[in-house]
Design a protein around this motif. Structure first.
Motif, mmCIF file in Angstrom:
data_model
loop_
_atom_site.group_PDB
_atom_site.id
_atom_site.type_symbol
_atom_site.label_atom_id
_atom_site.label_comp_id
_atom_site.label_asym_id
_atom_site.label_seq_id
_atom_site.Cartn_x
_atom_site.Cartn_y
_atom_site.Cartn_z
ATOM 1 N N THR A 1 10.191 -2.763 -3.407
ATOM 2 C CA THR A 1 8.886 -4.097 -3.326
ATOM 3 C C THR A 1 8.689 -4.682 -3.501
ATOM 4 O O THR A 1 8.753 -6.379 -3.125
ATOM 5 C CB THR A 1 7.737 -2.737 -3.298
ATOM 6 N N LEU A 2 9.326 -5.881 -4.949
ATOM 7 C CA LEU A 2 9.313 -6.539 -5.408
ATOM 8 C C LEU A 2 10.306 -7.738 -4.783
ATOM 9 O O LEU A 2 10.322 -8.348 -4.334
ATOM 10 C CB LEU A 2 9.653 -6.818 -7.056
ATOM 11 N N ARG B 1 12.300 2.737 -8.799
ATOM 12 C CA ARG B 1 13.081 1.972 -7.472
ATOM 13 C C ARG B 1 12.159 1.791 -6.524
ATOM 14 O O ARG B 1 12.951 0.482 -5.560
ATOM 15 C CB ARG B 1 14.191 3.070 -7.270
ATOM 16 N N ALA B 2 10.913 1.869 -6.020
ATOM 17 C CA ALA B 2 10.370 1.263 -4.605
ATOM 18 C C ALA B 2 10.104 0.562 -5.565
ATOM 19 O O ALA B 2 9.608 -0.159 -4.812
ATOM 20 C CB ALA B 2 8.670 2.912 -5.368
ATOM 21 N N ALA C 1 0.991 -1.498 -0.181
ATOM 22 C CA ALA C 1 -0.314 0.262 -0.155
ATOM 23 C C ALA C 1 0.582 1.687 0.243
ATOM 24 O O ALA C 1 0.465 2.155 -0.452
ATOM 25 C CB ALA C 1 -0.813 -0.191 1.188
ATOM 26 N N HIS C 2 2.145 1.147 0.433
ATOM 27 C CA HIS C 2 3.051 2.313 1.169
ATOM 28 C C HIS C 2 3.431 2.422 -0.699
ATOM 29 O O HIS C 2 3.894 3.728 -1.003
ATOM 30 C CB HIS C 2 3.768 1.921 2.163
ATOM 31 N N THR C 3 4.182 1.334 -0.885
ATOM 32 C CA THR C 3 4.387 1.839 -2.226
ATOM 33 C C THR C 3 3.650 2.593 -3.762
ATOM 34 O O THR C 3 4.482 2.716 -4.514
ATOM 35 C CB THR C 3 5.210 0.059 -2.910
ATOM 36 N N ILE C 4 2.101 1.430 -3.801
ATOM 37 C CA ILE C 4 1.377 1.746 -4.707
ATOM 38 C C ILE C 4 1.742 3.882 -4.620
ATOM 39 O O ILE C 4 1.115 4.507 -5.065
ATOM 40 C CB ILE C 4 0.317 1.186 -4.286
ATOM 41 N N GLY C 5 1.496 3.743 -3.023
ATOM 42 C CA GLY C 5 1.223 5.360 -2.755
ATOM 43 C C GLY C 5 1.979 6.284 -3.554
ATOM 44 O O GLY C 5 1.910 6.915 -4.291
ATOM 45 N N VAL C 6 3.503 6.197 -3.223
ATOM 46 C CA VAL C 6 4.265 6.325 -3.839
ATOM 47 C C VAL C 6 4.146 6.356 -5.366
ATOM 48 O O VAL C 6 5.338 7.412 -5.673
ATOM 49 C CB VAL C 6 5.633 5.746 -3.354
ATOM 50 N N ILE C 7 4.622 5.735 -5.863
ATOM 51 C CA ILE C 7 4.558 4.999 -6.961
ATOM 52 C C ILE C 7 2.835 5.883 -7.896
ATOM 53 O O ILE C 7 3.453 6.720 -8.733
ATOM 54 C CB ILE C 7 4.048 4.142 -7.372
ATOM 55 N N ALA C 8 2.171 5.939 -7.530
ATOM 56 C CA ALA C 8 0.892 7.238 -7.630
ATOM 57 C C ALA C 8 1.606 8.323 -7.945
ATOM 58 O O ALA C 8 1.099 9.632 -8.604
ATOM 59 C CB ALA C 8 -0.291 6.619 -6.851
ATOM 60 N N LEU C 9 1.748 9.378 -6.566
ATOM 61 C CA LEU C 9 2.320 10.301 -6.107
ATOM 62 C C LEU C 9 3.181 10.409 -7.191
ATOM 63 O O LEU C 9 3.454 11.610 -8.024
ATOM 64 C CB LEU C 9 3.008 10.737 -4.962
ATOM 65 N N GLN C 10 4.349 9.870 -7.498
ATOM 66 C CA GLN C 10 5.697 10.167 -8.725
ATOM 67 C C GLN C 10 5.110 9.693 -9.717
ATOM 68 O O GLN C 10 5.439 10.603 -10.838
ATOM 69 C CB GLN C 10 6.110 9.226 -7.499
#
Length: 303
Positions: A256-257, A251-252, A218-227
């Motif tokens: 995560t993977l 990188r995120a 969830a945190h990574t998807i939020g970062v990806i969405a913002l970036q």
């Protein structure tokens, strides 16, 4: 007096177990049988005649060579059974019971004295405590059958006067079996509780890992969405900023993977170990040898 009292050392972990648990059950059986066998010899044969007299243990009861041989055989049977009581409880119990019966033949008795039956009770308790109920019930039934034979045949071949000890001996055998069976059930219940606790611990750990994976994704998807949103807005006006945002997304995603691969790999290794232990060692190698010429494994997070 300013010295502070030091707390007492904890002795719960290093406290020795009781003597009853430290000594093997066969030793208790052998001691009970030897005491029951030696007591009448010392009391009615070795000591002077005026010290006591018994109909069950006459002074000349062991004068015949056959009686001495039978008593030696009974001692050998009982001690052999006591030695095997931990490794092979059922044959050991049969030997102890046979030794008790042979000792009555050595003294030419038409009944089993209660003291002489004590070792049989101890052996029956040990058998009921470590073996399944069907096995211990078979041994108890054999004991009751032997006592019934004595009770039925005693009026025909011996003296019918006095109180027959067989009902009392049957009661002691029943009490010994009940106590041993209670110990067996308590041990089985304790093992079941430990198994349930282990399963619950594994389940709780899996739930913790699942929550951790959920939070990470969830945190990574939020970062990806913002970036990604920021990169989309400045891709034409500030391409360098857009490139930096996409590198952050890359990188995120890779981090995560990598974390998910590690977590899933750990879970799969635990499942493989439990499956191999349940199916036996001969089934374990078949999971790691792919078919020659077959298709490659499907890509996934744990690859």
């Amino acid at each position: 007096m300013s010295a502070s009292a030091s707390p007492p050392a904890s002795s719960s972990s290093s406290a020795p177990s009781p003597l009853v648990k430290r000594l093997p059950p066969g030793l208790w059986t052998a001691l009970a049988w030897l005491v029951a066998a030696l007591y009448p010899i010392v009391e009615y044969v070795v000591l002077p005649r005026g010290s006591g007299y018994s109909l069950s243990y006459p002074e000349d009861g062991l004068d015949a060579p056959a009686a001495k041989a039978l008593l030696a055989l009974a001692c050998a049977l009982a001690l052999t059974g006591s030695t095997l009581l931990r490794r092979r409880p059922l044959p050991a119990y049969v030997l102890v019971l046979a030794g008790t019966l042979v000792s009555t033949a050595a003294w030419r008795q038409d009944e089993i004295p209660p003291l002489q039956f004590l070792a049989t009770d101890v052996a029956l308790y040990c058998l009921a405590a470590v073996r399944p109920r069907r096995t211990s019930l078979t041994a108890g039934a054999a004991t009751l059958a032997a006592l019934a034979c004595y009770f039925v045949l005693r009026p025909l071949f011996g003296d019918d006067s006095g109180v027959a000890p067989e009902p009392f001996l049957a009661l002691t055998a029943a009490v010994a079996w009940l106590i041993g069976n209670a110990v067996h059930q308590a041990r089985a219940h304790t093992e079941e509780l430990y198994a349930r606790a282990a399963v619950q611990a594994v389940t709780a750990e899996r739930l913790r890992i699942a929550r951790e994976m959920h939070d990470t994704v969830a945190h990574t998807i939020g970062v990806i969405a913002l970036q990604a949103g920021a990169a989309a807005r400045v891709v034409e006006t500030q391409p360098e900023k857009a490139r930096e945002a996409m590198l952050v997304v890359e990188r995120a995603g890779r981090e995560t993977l990598s974390g998910l691969r590690h977590l899933l790999g750990t879970l799969r290794e635990g499942d493989a170990g439990r499956d191999d232990g349940a199916r036996g060692p001969e089934a374990a190698p078949s999971r790691q040898v792919p078919a020659r010429g077959g298709p490659p494994p499907a890509p996934g997070l744990a690859d």
